[in-house]
Scaffold this motif. Structure first.
Motif, PDB file in Angstrom:
ATOM      1  N   LYS A   1       0.848  -1.186   0.000  1.00  0.00           N
ATOM      2  CA  LYS A   1       0.000   0.000   0.000  1.00  0.00           C
ATOM      3  C   LYS A   1       0.886   1.238   0.000  1.00  0.00           C
ATOM      4  N   ASN A   2       0.724   2.034  -1.045  1.00  0.00           N
ATOM      5  CA  ASN A   2       1.511   3.272  -1.188  1.00  0.00           C
ATOM      6  C   ASN A   2       3.013   3.013  -1.061  1.00  0.00           C
ATOM      7  N   GLY A   3       3.455   1.895  -1.664  1.00  0.00           N
ATOM      8  CA  GLY A   3       4.874   1.584  -1.655  1.00  0.00           C
ATOM      9  C   GLY A   3       5.388   0.984  -0.362  1.00  0.00           C
ATOM     10  N   THR A   4       4.483   0.696   0.563  1.00  0.00           N
ATOM     11  CA  THR A   4       4.868   0.118   1.852  1.00  0.00           C
ATOM     12  C   THR A   4       4.278  -1.279   1.997  1.00  0.00           C
ATOM     13  N   THR A   5       5.052  -2.190   2.542  1.00  0.00           N
ATOM     14  CA  THR A   5       4.550  -3.541   2.808  1.00  0.00           C
ATOM     15  C   THR A   5       3.895  -3.580   4.186  1.00  0.00           C
ATOM     16  N   ILE A   6       2.624  -3.907   4.201  1.00  0.00           N
ATOM     17  CA  ILE A   6       1.879  -4.010   5.459  1.00  0.00           C
ATOM     18  C   ILE A   6       1.758  -5.487   5.822  1.00  0.00           C
ATOM     19  N   LYS A   7       2.143  -5.812   7.051  1.00  0.00           N
ATOM     20  CA  LYS A   7       2.088  -7.187   7.526  1.00  0.00           C
ATOM     21  C   LYS A   7       1.142  -7.279   8.718  1.00  0.00           C
ATOM     22  N   GLY A   8       0.480  -8.399   8.830  1.00  0.00           N
ATOM     23  CA  GLY A   8      -0.428  -8.554   9.957  1.00  0.00           C
ATOM     24  C   GLY A   8      -1.095  -9.910   9.980  1.00  0.00           C
ATOM     25  N   TYR A   9      -2.181  -9.985  10.746  1.00  0.00           N
ATOM     26  CA  TYR A   9      -2.902 -11.237  10.917  1.00  0.00           C
ATOM     27  C   TYR A   9      -4.408 -11.014  10.825  1.00  0.00           C
ATOM     28  N   LYS A  10      -5.091 -11.991  10.230  1.00  0.00           N
ATOM     29  CA  LYS A  10      -6.544 -12.053  10.275  1.00  0.00           C
ATOM     30  C   LYS A  10      -6.912 -12.979  11.426  1.00  0.00           C
ATOM     31  N   VAL A  11      -7.839 -12.505  12.260  1.00  0.00           N
ATOM     32  CA  VAL A  11      -8.119 -13.206  13.512  1.00  0.00           C
ATOM     33  C   VAL A  11      -9.627 -13.349  13.704  1.00  0.00           C
ATOM     34  N   LYS A  12     -10.033 -14.485  14.228  1.00  0.00           N
ATOM     35  CA  LYS A  12     -11.434 -14.708  14.603  1.00  0.00           C
ATOM     36  C   LYS A  12     -11.488 -15.131  16.066  1.00  0.00           C
ATOM     37  N   SER A  13     -12.465 -14.559  16.779  1.00  0.00           N
ATOM     38  CA  SER A  13     -12.606 -14.912  18.194  1.00  0.00           C
ATOM     39  C   SER A  13     -14.079 -14.917  18.576  1.00  0.00           C
ATOM     40  N   LEU A  14     -14.365 -15.480  19.731  1.00  0.00           N
ATOM     41  CA  LEU A  14     -15.675 -15.255  20.329  1.00  0.00           C
ATOM     42  C   LEU A  14     -15.835 -13.753  20.503  1.00  0.00           C
ATOM     43  N   LEU A  15     -17.062 -13.265  20.487  1.00  0.00           N
ATOM     44  CA  LEU A  15     -17.280 -11.821  20.494  1.00  0.00           C
ATOM     45  C   LEU A  15     -16.465 -11.160  21.600  1.00  0.00           C
ATOM     46  N   GLN A  16     -15.717 -10.128  21.188  1.00  0.00           N
ATOM     47  CA  GLN A  16     -14.795  -9.463  22.111  1.00  0.00           C
ATOM     48  C   GLN A  16     -14.880  -7.952  21.906  1.00  0.00           C
ATOM     49  N   TYR A  17     -15.536  -7.279  22.865  1.00  0.00           N
ATOM     50  CA  TYR A  17     -15.751  -5.838  22.743  1.00  0.00           C
ATOM     51  C   TYR A  17     -14.450  -5.049  22.775  1.00  0.00           C
ATOM     52  N   ARG A  18     -13.384  -5.604  23.331  1.00  0.00           N
ATOM     53  CA  ARG A  18     -12.115  -4.873  23.412  1.00  0.00           C
ATOM     54  C   ARG A  18     -11.449  -4.722  22.050  1.00  0.00           C
ATOM     55  N   MET A  19     -11.877  -5.513  21.089  1.00  0.00           N
ATOM     56  CA  MET A  19     -11.282  -5.431  19.755  1.00  0.00           C
ATOM     57  C   MET A  19     -12.130  -4.517  18.880  1.00  0.00           C
ATOM     58  N   ASN A  20     -11.577  -3.345  18.596  1.00  0.00           N
ATOM     59  CA  ASN A  20     -12.231  -2.367  17.751  1.00  0.00           C
ATOM     60  C   ASN A  20     -11.131  -1.624  17.012  1.00  0.00           C
TER      61      ASN A  20
END
Length: 266
Positions: free
Chosen positions: A209-228
């Motif tokens: 993206k815009n010449g930058t490599t973005i690294k990360g993870y796709k994650v699934k969990s039981l509903l978790q309000y802290r993740m926004n």
């Protein structure tokens, strides 16, 4: 996982309060890190006619969700539309909610600012001009505009452009605007692992993206309000141990599904 049982959903709007003990409630709540408001959908079954008539477009609506012993805010926004249809033997009332106070995302403005004004001052004024409350404004490089600044176009685009030029990300979450470095966020000191709701193993991704490599993870969990948007979380699984920042995702509840899915960057 001792706290992750007995699902909890509470919907508040006007003088009304609904919960999943008394009613069947479903929702699909997306979130991300841009300035376009997200449209969430909440479905509540078998409301009385008098109650349905109390639901009004423009009202603030909030949802708290999670579990009886561990719950929190997952949506705060403005009701955009309300419809009720027959669904078998049930009446399904669908409420669509924008995760922002009402504002004109396409509003344009012609205005000039004085010489040597700082970028954060311009952002504050532009946000105020479209009725957005700023929750966080932190520019890594709060540039001084020595020649002043002029806008002749869309306010939202101008805010985003100035934020980007100053090394920050601008987005709307829970009815407010956040402008801060892409790596900064809200650290709840939360560790996502099997015992706290992680489902399966995080899926690694890379993108350009815009010449930058973005690294990360796709994650699934039981509903978790802290993740926004912009939540800082620690991932712990058999093969992954990393601290990541959430950039987008969704909370959803339908039938037996009660999950949060996110993309989070390193």
């Amino acid at each position: 996982m001792s706290k992750l049982f007995k699902r909890y959903i509470e919907v508040l709007t006007g003088n009304l309060r609904f919960n999943n003990t008394d009613l069947d409630i479903e929702f699909d709540i997306p979130f991300d890190d841009d300035l376009e408001p997200n449209l969430s959908e909440i479905v509540i079954y078998n409301l009385s006619e008098s109650t349905r008539n109390k639901l009004k477009r423009g009202q603030t609506l909030t949802i708290n969700a999670g579990y009886v012993e561990d719950k929190g805010l997952i949506l705060s926004g403005s009701i955009e539309a309300i419809t009720t249809v027959k669904n078998g033997a049930d009446l399904a009332t669908t409420i669509k909610v924008l995760d922002s106070v009402p504002y004109d995302a396409t509003k344009t403005l012609q205005k000039s600012y004085k010489k040597n004004i700082k970028s954060d001052a311009v952002i504050r004024d532009l946000a105020q001009s479209i009725g957005l409350k700023i929750a966080v404004l932190n520019l890594p490089d709060n540039k001084v505009m020595t020649d002043g600044y002029s806008i002749d176009g869309e306010v939202v685009k101008a805010i985003n452009d100035i934020a980007t030029d100053c090394g920050a990300s601008a987005y709307i979450s829970r009815g407010q605007i956040y402008v801060r470095p892409i790596k900064e966020g809200d650290n709840h000191n939360f560790i996502l692992k099997a015992d706290t709701g992680l489902i399966g193993s995080p899926e690694y991704f890379e993108e350009e993206k815009n010449g930058t490599t973005i690294k990360g993870y796709k994650v699934k969990s039981l509903l978790q309000y802290r993740m926004n948007t912009a939540s800082i979380i620690k991932l712990e699984s058999q093969f992954v141990k990393a601290t990541v920042r959430v950039r987008k995702g969704r909370h959803y509840a339908r039938g037996n599904d009660f999950y949060t899915e996110v993309e989070a960057v390193l």
